[in-house]
Design a protein around this motif. Structure first.
Motif, PDB file in Angstrom:
ATOM      1  N   LEU A 165       0.812  -1.212   0.000  1.00 21.14           N
ATOM      2  CA  LEU A 165       0.000   0.000   0.000  1.00 21.14           C
ATOM      3  C   LEU A 165       0.846   1.264   0.000  1.00 21.14           C
ATOM      4  O   LEU A 165       0.372   2.336  -0.400  1.00 21.14           O
ATOM      5  N   SER A 166       2.091   1.150   0.438  1.00 20.19           N
ATOM      6  CA  SER A 166       2.970   2.329   0.461  1.00 20.19           C
ATOM      7  C   SER A 166       3.598   2.605  -0.901  1.00 20.19           C
ATOM      8  O   SER A 166       4.318   3.600  -1.054  1.00 20.19           O
ATOM      9  N   GLN A 167       3.307   1.755  -1.890  1.00 16.09           N
ATOM     10  CA  GLN A 167       3.911   1.884  -3.209  1.00 16.09           C
ATOM     11  C   GLN A 167       2.923   2.478  -4.210  1.00 16.09           C
ATOM     12  O   GLN A 167       1.708   2.365  -4.054  1.00 16.09           O
ATOM     13  N   PRO A 168       3.441   3.095  -5.280  1.00 18.63           N
ATOM     14  CA  PRO A 168       2.540   3.549  -6.346  1.00 18.63           C
ATOM     15  C   PRO A 168       1.901   2.369  -7.072  1.00 18.63           C
ATOM     16  O   PRO A 168       2.400   1.238  -7.012  1.00 18.63           O
ATOM     17  N   SER A 225       1.820   1.500 -10.100  1.00 16.83           N
ATOM     18  CA  SER A 225       2.665   0.829 -11.090  1.00 16.83           C
ATOM     19  C   SER A 225       3.563  -0.214 -10.434  1.00 16.83           C
ATOM     20  O   SER A 225       3.791  -1.295 -10.995  1.00 16.83           O
ATOM     21  N   THR A 226       4.063   0.098  -9.235  1.00 15.09           N
ATOM     22  CA  THR A 226       4.914  -0.856  -8.523  1.00 15.09           C
ATOM     23  C   THR A 226       4.095  -2.042  -8.044  1.00 15.09           C
ATOM     24  O   THR A 226       4.549  -3.198  -8.124  1.00 15.09           O
ATOM     25  N   ARG A 227       2.890  -1.791  -7.536  1.00 16.26           N
ATOM     26  CA  ARG A 227       2.032  -2.895  -7.104  1.00 16.26           C
ATOM     27  C   ARG A 227       1.707  -3.816  -8.274  1.00 16.26           C
ATOM     28  O   ARG A 227       1.657  -5.042  -8.121  1.00 16.26           O
ATOM     29  N   THR A 228       1.492  -3.246  -9.424  1.00 12.33           N
ATOM     30  CA  THR A 228       1.229  -4.055 -10.625  1.00 12.33           C
ATOM     31  C   THR A 228       2.438  -4.917 -10.964  1.00 12.33           C
ATOM     32  O   THR A 228       2.300  -6.098 -11.310  1.00 12.33           O
ATOM     33  N   GLU A 229       3.617  -4.359 -10.830  1.00 15.49           N
ATOM     34  CA  GLU A 229       4.831  -5.119 -11.119  1.00 15.49           C
ATOM     35  C   GLU A 229       5.018  -6.253 -10.119  1.00 15.49           C
ATOM     36  O   GLU A 229       5.407  -7.371 -10.504  1.00 15.49           O
ATOM     37  N   VAL A 230       4.731  -5.993  -8.846  1.00 14.11           N
ATOM     38  CA  VAL A 230       4.820  -7.054  -7.838  1.00 14.11           C
ATOM     39  C   VAL A 230       3.838  -8.171  -8.184  1.00 14.11           C
ATOM     40  O   VAL A 230       4.176  -9.356  -8.088  1.00 14.11           O
ATOM     41  N   ARG A 231       2.628  -7.817  -8.586  1.00 17.60           N
ATOM     42  CA  ARG A 231       1.644  -8.839  -8.944  1.00 17.60           C
ATOM     43  C   ARG A 231       2.125  -9.672 -10.126  1.00 17.60           C
ATOM     44  O   ARG A 231       1.916 -10.903 -10.156  1.00 17.60           O
ATOM     45  N   GLN A 232       2.788  -9.073 -11.071  1.00 20.83           N
ATOM     46  CA  GLN A 232       3.308  -9.833 -12.210  1.00 20.83           C
ATOM     47  C   GLN A 232       4.363 -10.843 -11.760  1.00 20.83           C
ATOM     48  O   GLN A 232       4.365 -11.992 -12.211  1.00 20.83           O
ATOM     49  N   HIS A 233       5.239 -10.432 -10.858  1.00 13.66           N
ATOM     50  CA  HIS A 233       6.237 -11.356 -10.338  1.00 13.66           C
ATOM     51  C   HIS A 233       5.573 -12.449  -9.497  1.00 13.66           C
ATOM     52  O   HIS A 233       5.990 -13.614  -9.538  1.00 13.66           O
ATOM     53  N   PHE A 234       4.549 -12.065  -8.734  1.00 16.56           N
ATOM     54  CA  PHE A 234       3.816 -13.047  -7.935  1.00 16.56           C
ATOM     55  C   PHE A 234       3.218 -14.126  -8.836  1.00 16.56           C
ATOM     56  O   PHE A 234       3.337 -15.329  -8.551  1.00 16.56           O
ATOM     57  N   ASP A 235       2.570 -13.725  -9.920  1.00 13.17           N
ATOM     58  CA  ASP A 235       1.961 -14.699 -10.833  1.00 13.17           C
ATOM     59  C   ASP A 235       3.017 -15.618 -11.437  1.00 13.17           C
ATOM     60  O   ASP A 235       2.793 -16.830 -11.593  1.00 13.17           O
TER      61      ASP A 235
END
Length: 268
Positions: free
Chosen positions: A227-230, A232-242
């Protein structure tokens, strides 16, 4: 800077629903062993600390125990009271609980020590509340974590995120090694007897979306970090998670995540 305990209160504020939808299902695995370790049975006076949505309290009531359950988060107390009408559920924050010395025959805490800023003081309080001969049973998440538990952290690390200053760790002088030896020493130093620690291992079945939803809503440390990230960063984390989640995917698309917990039991 806020303290670890203050951060925990902020992080869990209003999160009962999000916790119930995901991580609460994971934490339910250890409940039977936890109650066995505390000797919970018909008529046992039990205190369940950090009750969350009331999973441990409900299982203790099903055994015929007389259950008091506390949690520091009002939304958890509200949901647990609905889920476990047979228990007395109220607000309570370690290390200062509003009960008399020796009031309980058994105390349970399912992963609560992972969310306490002063573990030694918390254990001293739990010892005070146990009657002589009473039993305590606690679980914690160990460090290093099991592969399934590390999945979200690996996704965060892949983006290069580090712990921001506004998310404080447990103070070094209050922390303890999150190992069987470290947990055993913590309970022994608190004046508890016949301390025994064992590892619990299980595979938690979930879906990628369910496992992601809790952190995306801000649940626990990973959630607060996201939640502390923009966006775009959360989206990138989700891509790595997948991508990383493919290691644990079953033929029907679910995830089977290996987890490990430490279960410690002791007697006053």
């Amino acid at each position: 800077m806020i303290t670890f305990d203050q951060y925990e209160r902020q992080a869990w504020a209003g999160q009962a629903g999000a916790f119930a939808a995901g991580f609460a299902k994971l934490c339910a695995y250890s409940v039977p062993q936890l109650l066995d370790g505390a000797g919970v049975g018909e008529g046992t006076r039990v205190l369940d600390i950090g009750t969350g949505t009331g999973t441990v309290a409900a299982a203790a009531c099903a055994r015929g125990a007389r259950v008091t359950a506390v949690d520091a988060e009002p939304s958890m107390v509200e949901l647990a009271a609905l889920n476990v009408p047979a228990a007395r559920v109220q607000l309570g924050l370690l290390p200062d609980l509003p009960f008399a010395d020796g009031e309980f025959e058994a105390i349970t805490g399912n992963f609560v020590l992972n969310h306490v800023g002063q573990p030694a003081r918390a254990l001293a309080e739990l010892r005070r509340l146990l009657r002589p001969g009473g039993r305590l049973a606690l679980t914690i998440w160990p460090n290093p974590p099991a592969p399934g538990q590390a999945l979200l952290g690996r996704a965060v690390e892949a983006v290069g995120l580090t712990r921001p200053a506004h998310l404080p760790p447990v103070a070094a002088e209050d922390d303890f090694p999150r190992t069987a030896e470290g947990l055993t020493e913590l309970l022994t130093t608190a004046g508890l007897n016949e301390v025994h620690c064992e590892s619990l291992h299980w595979d938690h079945r979930t879906t990628p979306d369910e496992w992601w939803t809790g952190p995306a809503a801000g649940v626990a440390y990973i959630g607060q970090l996201l939640l502390s990230q923009p966006e775009s960063t959360r989206t990138e984390v989700r891509q790595h998670f997948d991508r990383l989640a493919e290691e644990f995917r079953t033929p029907n698309g679910d995830l089977l995540l290996p987890h490990t917990a430490l279960l410690a039991t002791a007697i006053r």
